[in-house]
Design a protein around this motif. Structure first.
Motif, mmCIF file in Angstrom:
data_model
loop_
_atom_site.group_PDB
_atom_site.id
_atom_site.type_symbol
_atom_site.label_atom_id
_atom_site.label_comp_id
_atom_site.label_asym_id
_atom_site.label_seq_id
_atom_site.Cartn_x
_atom_site.Cartn_y
_atom_site.Cartn_z
ATOM 1 N N ASN A 99 -17.922 0.210 0.476
ATOM 2 C CA ASN A 99 -16.989 0.975 1.307
ATOM 3 C C ASN A 99 -16.126 0.069 2.173
ATOM 4 O OD1 ASN A 99 -17.857 3.519 0.386
ATOM 5 N ND2 ASN A 99 -19.605 3.477 1.780
ATOM 6 N N SER A 100 -16.684 -1.014 2.680
ATOM 7 C CA SER A 100 -15.888 -1.977 3.427
ATOM 8 C C SER A 100 -14.903 -2.680 2.504
ATOM 9 C CB SER A 100 -16.810 -3.006 4.090
ATOM 10 O OG SER A 100 -16.060 -3.978 4.789
ATOM 11 N N ARG A 101 -15.328 -2.955 1.294
ATOM 12 C CA ARG A 101 -14.426 -3.575 0.325
ATOM 13 C C ARG A 101 -13.230 -2.670 0.035
ATOM 14 N NH1 ARG A 101 -17.712 -3.860 -3.864
ATOM 15 N NH2 ARG A 101 -18.772 -5.669 -2.962
ATOM 16 N N SER A 102 -13.489 -1.378 -0.151
ATOM 17 C CA SER A 102 -12.384 -0.459 -0.426
ATOM 18 C C SER A 102 -11.475 -0.314 0.799
ATOM 19 C CB SER A 102 -12.936 0.907 -0.832
ATOM 20 O OG SER A 102 -13.692 1.498 0.205
ATOM 21 N N ALA A 103 -12.048 -0.398 2.020
ATOM 22 C CA ALA A 103 -11.214 -0.331 3.225
ATOM 23 C C ALA A 103 -10.248 -1.506 3.274
ATOM 24 C CB ALA A 103 -12.095 -0.308 4.480
ATOM 25 N N ARG A 104 -10.729 -2.692 2.910
ATOM 26 C CA ARG A 104 -9.847 -3.861 2.891
ATOM 27 C C ARG A 104 -8.743 -3.703 1.854
ATOM 28 N NH1 ARG A 104 -14.931 -6.518 3.313
ATOM 29 N NH2 ARG A 104 -14.916 -7.052 1.092
ATOM 30 N N VAL A 105 -9.106 -3.194 0.684
ATOM 31 C CA VAL A 105 -8.114 -3.014 -0.377
ATOM 32 C C VAL A 105 -7.045 -2.020 0.059
ATOM 33 C CG1 VAL A 105 -7.767 -2.130 -2.714
ATOM 34 C CG2 VAL A 105 -9.683 -3.653 -2.233
ATOM 35 N N LEU A 106 -7.462 -0.895 0.641
ATOM 36 C CA LEU A 106 -6.508 0.132 1.057
ATOM 37 C C LEU A 106 -5.603 -0.374 2.174
ATOM 38 C CD1 LEU A 106 -8.900 3.231 1.028
ATOM 39 C CD2 LEU A 106 -7.180 2.628 -0.672
ATOM 40 N N PHE A 107 -6.163 -1.156 3.095
ATOM 41 C CA PHE A 107 -5.345 -1.691 4.188
ATOM 42 C C PHE A 107 -4.309 -2.683 3.663
ATOM 43 C CE2 PHE A 107 -4.618 -4.740 7.673
ATOM 44 C CZ PHE A 107 -4.132 -3.871 8.638
ATOM 45 N N LEU A 108 -4.689 -3.475 2.671
ATOM 46 C CA LEU A 108 -3.765 -4.463 2.117
ATOM 47 C C LEU A 108 -2.649 -3.820 1.298
ATOM 48 C CD1 LEU A 108 -6.259 -7.279 1.036
ATOM 49 C CD2 LEU A 108 -4.701 -7.275 2.996
ATOM 50 N N LEU A 109 -2.802 -2.570 0.923
ATOM 51 C CA LEU A 109 -1.745 -1.885 0.174
ATOM 52 C C LEU A 109 -0.610 -1.395 1.068
ATOM 53 C CD1 LEU A 109 -3.805 0.326 -2.328
ATOM 54 C CD2 LEU A 109 -2.428 -1.684 -2.879
ATOM 55 N N VAL A 110 -0.822 -1.397 2.393
ATOM 56 C CA VAL A 110 0.151 -0.782 3.302
ATOM 57 C C VAL A 110 1.487 -1.511 3.257
ATOM 58 C CG1 VAL A 110 0.654 -0.240 5.713
ATOM 59 C CG2 VAL A 110 -1.654 0.129 4.812
ATOM 60 N N VAL A 111 1.479 -2.831 3.476
ATOM 61 C CA VAL A 111 2.737 -3.573 3.587
ATOM 62 C C VAL A 111 3.523 -3.578 2.276
ATOM 63 C CG1 VAL A 111 3.741 -5.850 3.996
ATOM 64 C CG2 VAL A 111 1.982 -4.975 5.534
ATOM 65 N N PRO A 112 2.914 -3.990 1.142
ATOM 66 C CA PRO A 112 3.718 -3.956 -0.095
ATOM 67 C C PRO A 112 4.172 -2.551 -0.468
ATOM 68 C CG PRO A 112 1.416 -4.447 -0.582
ATOM 69 C CD PRO A 112 1.573 -4.544 0.889
ATOM 70 N N GLY A 113 3.333 -1.564 -0.216
ATOM 71 C CA GLY A 113 3.713 -0.196 -0.536
ATOM 72 C C GLY A 113 4.907 0.271 0.280
ATOM 73 N N HIS A 114 4.855 0.051 1.585
ATOM 74 C CA HIS A 114 5.963 0.486 2.438
ATOM 75 C C HIS A 114 7.236 -0.307 2.156
ATOM 76 C CE1 HIS A 114 4.637 3.669 5.066
ATOM 77 N NE2 HIS A 114 3.494 3.051 5.301
ATOM 78 N N LEU A 115 7.107 -1.587 1.792
ATOM 79 C CA LEU A 115 8.302 -2.356 1.432
ATOM 80 C C LEU A 115 9.001 -1.745 0.223
ATOM 81 C CD1 LEU A 115 7.147 -6.058 1.951
ATOM 82 C CD2 LEU A 115 8.797 -4.766 3.326
ATOM 83 N N VAL A 116 8.207 -1.341 -0.755
ATOM 84 C CA VAL A 116 8.785 -0.687 -1.935
ATOM 85 C C VAL A 116 9.463 0.619 -1.547
ATOM 86 C CG1 VAL A 116 8.227 0.394 -4.158
ATOM 87 C CG2 VAL A 116 7.171 -1.777 -3.532
ATOM 88 N N PHE A 117 8.811 1.398 -0.686
ATOM 89 C CA PHE A 117 9.363 2.697 -0.311
ATOM 90 C C PHE A 117 10.627 2.537 0.553
ATOM 91 C CE2 PHE A 117 4.620 3.863 -0.408
ATOM 92 C CZ PHE A 117 4.658 3.972 -1.788
ATOM 93 N N LEU A 118 10.617 1.555 1.462
ATOM 94 C CA LEU A 118 11.807 1.315 2.271
ATOM 95 C C LEU A 118 12.981 0.856 1.406
ATOM 96 C CD1 LEU A 118 10.352 -0.476 5.442
ATOM 97 C CD2 LEU A 118 11.204 1.863 5.270
ATOM 98 N N TYR A 119 12.696 0.008 0.437
ATOM 99 C CA TYR A 119 13.758 -0.455 -0.458
ATOM 100 C C TYR A 119 14.321 0.720 -1.262
ATOM 101 C CZ TYR A 119 16.092 -2.934 -4.252
ATOM 102 O OH TYR A 119 17.014 -3.375 -5.176
ATOM 103 N N THR A 120 13.436 1.626 -1.694
ATOM 104 C CA THR A 120 13.894 2.806 -2.438
ATOM 105 C C THR A 120 14.793 3.683 -1.576
ATOM 106 O OG1 THR A 120 11.829 2.771 -3.714
ATOM 107 C CG2 THR A 120 13.126 4.798 -3.775
ATOM 108 N N ILE A 121 14.379 3.910 -0.321
ATOM 109 C CA ILE A 121 15.198 4.710 0.591
ATOM 110 C C ILE A 121 16.542 4.041 0.824
ATOM 111 C CG2 ILE A 121 15.363 5.546 2.973
ATOM 112 C CD1 ILE A 121 12.330 5.925 2.927
ATOM 113 N N SER A 122 16.537 2.721 0.980
ATOM 114 C CA SER A 122 17.783 2.000 1.202
ATOM 115 C C SER A 122 18.717 2.112 0.001
ATOM 116 C CB SER A 122 17.488 0.532 1.506
ATOM 117 O OG SER A 122 18.679 -0.207 1.672
ATOM 118 N N CYS A 123 18.148 2.001 -1.202
ATOM 119 C CA CYS A 123 18.969 2.109 -2.407
ATOM 120 C C CYS A 123 19.562 3.503 -2.568
ATOM 121 C CB CYS A 123 18.140 1.751 -3.641
ATOM 122 S SG CYS A 123 17.697 0.012 -3.745
#
Length: 514
Positions: free
Chosen positions: A406-430
């Motif tokens: 469960n701690s391992r999955s928490a780390r994985v989910l937290f690390l997805l925040v920045v790359p995920g939001h960068l993709v979404f922000l770029y999509t909104i900008s486009c």
């Protein structure tokens, strides 16, 4: 004629002698038990019962070990149907890579769904119904949160049921489907009605103005949107969970994000379309608005009867109201923040970014809560094994840096925040959404708000799920509504704070001439 058995034979009958353990490997254990059956002759029938029970216990231990390692149940139906065949190998332990790989695609799909919802809100905020009946903005987080509360709770509940083998037979599957679908229709109708009342109250308190036609409009729009959205999304959820089980993917990793992938978009589109259509009929509101409300409320007894037939949903039908109602109230506070900021030129862009940050945070914490709940269900029922449940709040190090899965999955989910939001922000900008320029300092403030939101949510999820389990509450039914509502409130509040700080330092390049 029968001779008295030797003490050694009595021990073998009771399963306490020096024979091979029933939980040992297939070969030696089965041979020893077979010899015992032949030696006892007429009494072999009694020993045969012990042999069958031992094999069942052996299978259960093997499956429990596999589930505790992998967080999912694998090949259970094969084990039952091939008692005399070789035991299938245990699944490999879930690694960070395997968790991330399974979560990544549904996470991105859900994120693009929230981006689409944000683009829709960015467009419809200029519609006349949103301009004249501003309380509709209060309904947006409440209904999007309701979708999360009901559909993600449904996904978590069905994922746990699938993982522990409660959906393996067609009869069990049908009972789970009908009971859960009826349950979410009851909850959607009631909570949609309460959300409209909250929107009316929150809109009336600051301005002191109350309009009866607008109140009926909010009620009819909210109830109809909640009902139709829950019906459509519930059917999608059931298909996702059944399909993921068939192809060997842990439903906990994919069900809750996919529940949100189209959920925000469908719910927001329905709310906008229904409220606009009803607004066009404002001249005949005395007949149309109450009729819509009465129609959906009249269906409640049917859904209650269907939900009571299933033991899995009967308890939730009576005891599962507190979390969804309180969660609706929390989300409505976030809606009040949105209502007061979306029309302010200094907060241009709030409309398009709010569903994104709220949706991403809610999706990630729902995955984590569902995984922890499934892990606890592997060890027993809520309230049992209380020695394994922390009595106090866990430390952040335990939540994010311990070696357990469960701690391992928490780390994985937290690390997805920045790359995920960068993709979404770029999509909104486009797509030229948000009426705002994505400067570096804006991205830094936005990412800080998103990371802080998810960090707080994952920590609260670790504490809340274990705390509810220790008190005998099923986390599948009680934790996710609170967590997604907190995600809405934190996301909207932190985003509004970021926009306010950016306005103070003069880094808002906006174009509000839409």
């Amino acid at each position: 004629m029968s001779s008295k058995p030797e003490p050694k034979d009595i021990h073998q009958l009771n399963g306490t002698g020096p024979t091979a353990s029933p939980c040992s490997s297939d070969g030696p254990g089965r041979e020893a038990l077979a010899e015992t059956s032949e030696f006892l002759g007429p009494d072999g029938a009694g020993v045969e019962v012990v042999v069958i029970e031992s094999r069942a216990n052996a299978k259960g231990v093997r499956e429990e070990d596999a589930l505790l390692e992998n967080g999912s149940q694998s090949n259970e139906s094969d084990d039952v149907s091939t008692d005399h065949g070789p035991t299938p190998p245990s699944p490999l332990k879930e690694t960070s890579f395997s968790i991330g790989l399974q979560v990544l695609f549904p996470f991105l799909l859900a994120g693009f769904g929230t981006v689409a919802a944000g683009m829709v809100l960015d467009i419809v905020q200029h519609w006349e119904v949103f301009q004249k009946v501003t309380e509709v903005f209060i309904l947006v987080p409440a209904l999007l949160g309701l979708k999360g509360n009901l559909e993600m709770t449904l996904a978590s509940r069905l994922s746990t049921a699938a993982n522990i083998g409660h959906m393996d037979t067609p009869k069990e599957l049908w009972r789970m489907i009908t009971g859960n679908m009826a349950l979410i229709q009851v909850q959607a109708t009631v909570v949609g009605f309460l959300a409209s009342i909250a929107a009316v109250v929150f809109g009336w308190i600051p301005d002191g103005h109350f309009s009866i036609p607008h109140a009926f409009l909010l009620c009819a729009s909210s109830v109809a949107t909640a009902f139709i959205a829950s019906l459509v999304l519930g059917m999608i959820m059931i298909g996702v969970i059944i399909g993921s089980r068939k192809i060997g993917i842990n439903p906990d990793n994919v069900a809750t994000p996919i529940a949100a992938s189209l959920g925000d978009l469908i719910t927001l589109a329905l709310l906008s379309g229904i409220s606009w259509g009803l607004y066009l009929e404002e001249d005949n509101w005395q007949y149309i608005y109450p009729l819509v409300c009465v129609f959906f409320v009249a269906l409640l007894p049917v859904w209650v009867v269907l939900a009571r037939r299933s033991p899995a949903t009967r308890e939730v039908l009576y005891s599962g109201w507190e979390p969804v109602v309180i969660a609706m109230a929390i989300s409505s506070v976030g809606g009040l923040i949105l209502d007061k900021t979306v029309s302010d030129p200094n907060f241009a862009g709030m409309a398009v970014f709010t569903p994104v940050i709220n949706g991403v945070g809610g999706n990630l914490v729902a995955v984590q809560a569902s995984r922890i709940s499934t892990f606890l269900h592997m060890n027993g029922m809520p309230g049992e094994n209380s020695e394994q449940v922390p009595r106090r709040c866990p430390s952040p190090c335990t939540t994010f840096f311990s070696p357990d899965v469960n701690s391992r999955s928490a780390r994985v989910l937290f690390l997805l925040v920045v790359p995920g939001h960068l993709v979404f922000l770029y999509t909104i900008s486009c797509m030229q959404g948000g009426h705002t320029t994505l400067t570096l300092i804006f991205i830094v403030f936005y990412m800080t708000a998103a990371l802080l939101q998810v960090l707080i949510l994952l920590y609260i999820a670790d504490w809340m799920v274990h705390w509810m389990w220790g008190r005998g509450l099923d986390p599948d039914n009680f934790s996710i509504p609170y967590l997604t509502a907190l995600g809405d409130l934190l996301g909207t509040g932190l985003l509004a704070l970021s926009f306010h700080v950016l306005w103070l330092i003069g880094d808002r390049d906006t174009d509000v001439g839409d």
